[in-house]
Enzyme design. Sequence first.
Site, PDB file in Angstrom:
ATOM      1  N   GLY A  14       0.839  -1.214   0.000  1.00 60.47           N
ATOM      2  CA  GLY A  14       0.000   0.000   0.000  1.00 60.47           C
ATOM      3  C   GLY A  14       0.865   1.251   0.000  1.00 60.47           C
ATOM      4  N   ARG A  75       1.466  -5.383  -5.349  1.00 62.57           N
ATOM      5  CA  ARG A  75       1.646  -6.554  -4.490  1.00 62.57           C
ATOM      6  C   ARG A  75       1.848  -7.725  -5.448  1.00 62.57           C
ATOM      7  NH1 ARG A  75      -2.757  -3.939  -1.119  1.00 62.57           N
ATOM      8  NH2 ARG A  75      -1.680  -3.207   0.744  1.00 62.57           N
ATOM      9  N   ASP A 106       4.810  -4.602   6.306  1.00 59.16           N
ATOM     10  CA  ASP A 106       5.248  -5.952   6.707  1.00 59.16           C
ATOM     11  C   ASP A 106       5.296  -6.940   5.541  1.00 59.16           C
ATOM     12  OD1 ASP A 106       2.501  -5.919   6.561  1.00 59.16           O
ATOM     13  OD2 ASP A 106       2.162  -7.001   8.427  1.00 59.16           O
ATOM     14  N   THR A 129       4.028   2.884   5.644  1.00 59.80           N
ATOM     15  CA  THR A 129       2.631   2.408   5.669  1.00 59.80           C
ATOM     16  C   THR A 129       1.828   3.322   6.585  1.00 59.80           C
ATOM     17  OG1 THR A 129       1.146   0.699   6.545  1.00 59.80           O
ATOM     18  CG2 THR A 129       3.371   0.660   7.406  1.00 59.80           C
ATOM     19  N   ASP A 131      -0.496   2.407   8.335  1.00 58.39           N
ATOM     20  CA  ASP A 131      -0.991   1.618   9.472  1.00 58.39           C
ATOM     21  C   ASP A 131      -0.145   1.761  10.738  1.00 58.39           C
ATOM     22  OD1 ASP A 131      -2.866   0.731   7.705  1.00 58.39           O
ATOM     23  OD2 ASP A 131      -2.128  -1.316   7.561  1.00 58.39           O
ATOM     24  N   ASP A 133       2.056  -0.141  11.835  1.00 57.63           N
ATOM     25  CA  ASP A 133       2.036  -1.417  12.578  1.00 57.63           C
ATOM     26  C   ASP A 133       3.352  -2.190  12.480  1.00 57.63           C
ATOM     27  OD1 ASP A 133       1.759  -1.909   9.891  1.00 57.63           O
ATOM     28  OD2 ASP A 133       0.217  -3.432  10.095  1.00 57.63           O
ATOM     29  N   ARG A 175      -6.200  -2.850   8.737  1.00 58.18           N
ATOM     30  CA  ARG A 175      -6.908  -4.147   8.744  1.00 58.18           C
ATOM     31  C   ARG A 175      -6.492  -5.017   9.918  1.00 58.18           C
ATOM     32  NH1 ARG A 175      -4.390  -5.747   3.041  1.00 58.18           N
ATOM     33  NH2 ARG A 175      -2.356  -5.041   3.681  1.00 58.18           N
TER      34      ARG A 175
HETATM   35  O1  F6P Z   1      -1.665  -1.638   4.718  1.00 59.05           O
HETATM   36  C1  F6P Z   1      -2.144  -0.424   4.297  1.00 59.05           C
HETATM   37  C2  F6P Z   1      -3.606  -0.480   3.992  1.00 59.05           C
HETATM   38  O2  F6P Z   1      -4.015   0.816   3.640  1.00 59.05           O
HETATM   39  C3  F6P Z   1      -4.512  -1.065   5.078  1.00 59.05           C
HETATM   40  O3  F6P Z   1      -4.808  -0.156   6.110  1.00 59.05           O
HETATM   41  C4  F6P Z   1      -5.716  -1.478   4.290  1.00 59.05           C
HETATM   42  O4  F6P Z   1      -6.427  -2.479   4.952  1.00 59.05           O
HETATM   43  C5  F6P Z   1      -5.110  -1.976   3.017  1.00 59.05           C
HETATM   44  O5  F6P Z   1      -3.871  -1.314   2.872  1.00 59.05           O
HETATM   45  C6  F6P Z   1      -5.965  -1.767   1.793  1.00 59.05           C
HETATM   46  O6  F6P Z   1      -5.312  -2.305   0.684  1.00 59.05           O
HETATM   47  P1  F6P Z   1      -5.774  -2.110  -0.819  1.00 59.05           P
HETATM   48  O7  F6P Z   1      -5.390  -0.729  -1.242  1.00 59.05           O
HETATM   49  O8  F6P Z   1      -5.012  -3.146  -1.564  1.00 59.05           O
HETATM   50  O9  F6P Z   1      -7.244  -2.297  -0.842  1.00 59.05           O
END
Ligand code: F6P
Length: 327
Positions: A14, A75, A106, A129, A131, A133, A175
């Site tokens: 992300g 990804r 991560d 990120t 997050d 985390d 998430r």
């Molecule tokens: O890990 C970063 C994040 O923004 C999370 O908070 C979220 O759940 C996820 O990515 C969403 O991913 P995508 O953009 O692939 O839907």
Amino acid sequence: MTKIKRIGVLTSGGDAPGMNAAIRAVVRGAIFNNVEVMGIIKGYQGMIEENFIKMESHSVSNIIQLGGTILKSARSKEFLKPEGRQKAFDNLKKHKIDGLVVIGGDGTFTGARIFSQEHDIPVVGIPGTIDNDLYGTDSTIGYDTALNTVIESVDKIRDTASAHSRLFFIEVMGRDAGFLALRSGIASGAEAILLPEVETDFSNLQVFLQNQYKKKKKTSSIVLVAEGEKMGSTMSIAEKVAKDHPEFDVRVTILGHTQRGGSPTVYDRVLASQLGVAAVEALLDDQKSIMVGIMNREITQVPFNQTLKNKKELNPGLLKISGILSI
Ligand code: F6P
């Protein structure tokens, strides 16, 4: 003396505001140390597809203020397989890239760890990120900007919540982690904060919300919900509350990807600049399989193993005050 003459830099997973500032710092930090830099487009997938561009100092002009990532992100499913990683390594060798800086979360570091175990290439990670985390750093690049985006939105929603005497459930990203929800909840004065790390009893939540109206004479409330909250989706929680309590005029807002975009804050720009230079210096210092981070305002180096094995805990002091301030 280091053997490193040319490094690659990529962003993966992300995107997060401040990634561009980190790319800029890696490129300039390397050139300052007479090391060449190749930008790898679309993360690990770009490594497999040999999607490389030579980066000069001017390649990163005027990007410090931009959200997203000029190197694009992805990804990669192929990189999960040994054959994909072999292809990626062959391409790095072909382009004489002898060190790698990966910017991401991560998932990115999990890929980096296995890649550097299988192949002879030092990899240094920069935490990027929204997050926040990642164990081993107080803050990740993008977290501060996302927090500011969240509270700007929550402040606006509060205006309309108050005008219409409504109960709003607002979902923020995360998430697996509640860092964004907890901090932005405190900063926006949310009446309740629902987090994946803290078990919430649904009936307690209902009693709490009723008391807000009956005893505290509130006419509107904000419940901030982390995306990974374990009771169910934000929509299902809100629907249940609305069904059980017709007296509440319930609405739901999912902030979604607005939180990932936008111009980075001063904090994220400076953090990204520090960590970008630190990552290059770590590679030149023969470090491998580590993340550079910041703890108590000092730059740290944490092995990927540590970062990935340990779970970063929510700040207990913040948890405590979020309870005190919502009475
Ligand atoms: O890990 C970063 C994040 O923004 C999370 O908070 C979220 O759940 C996820 O990515 C969403 O991913 P995508 O953009 O692939 O839907």
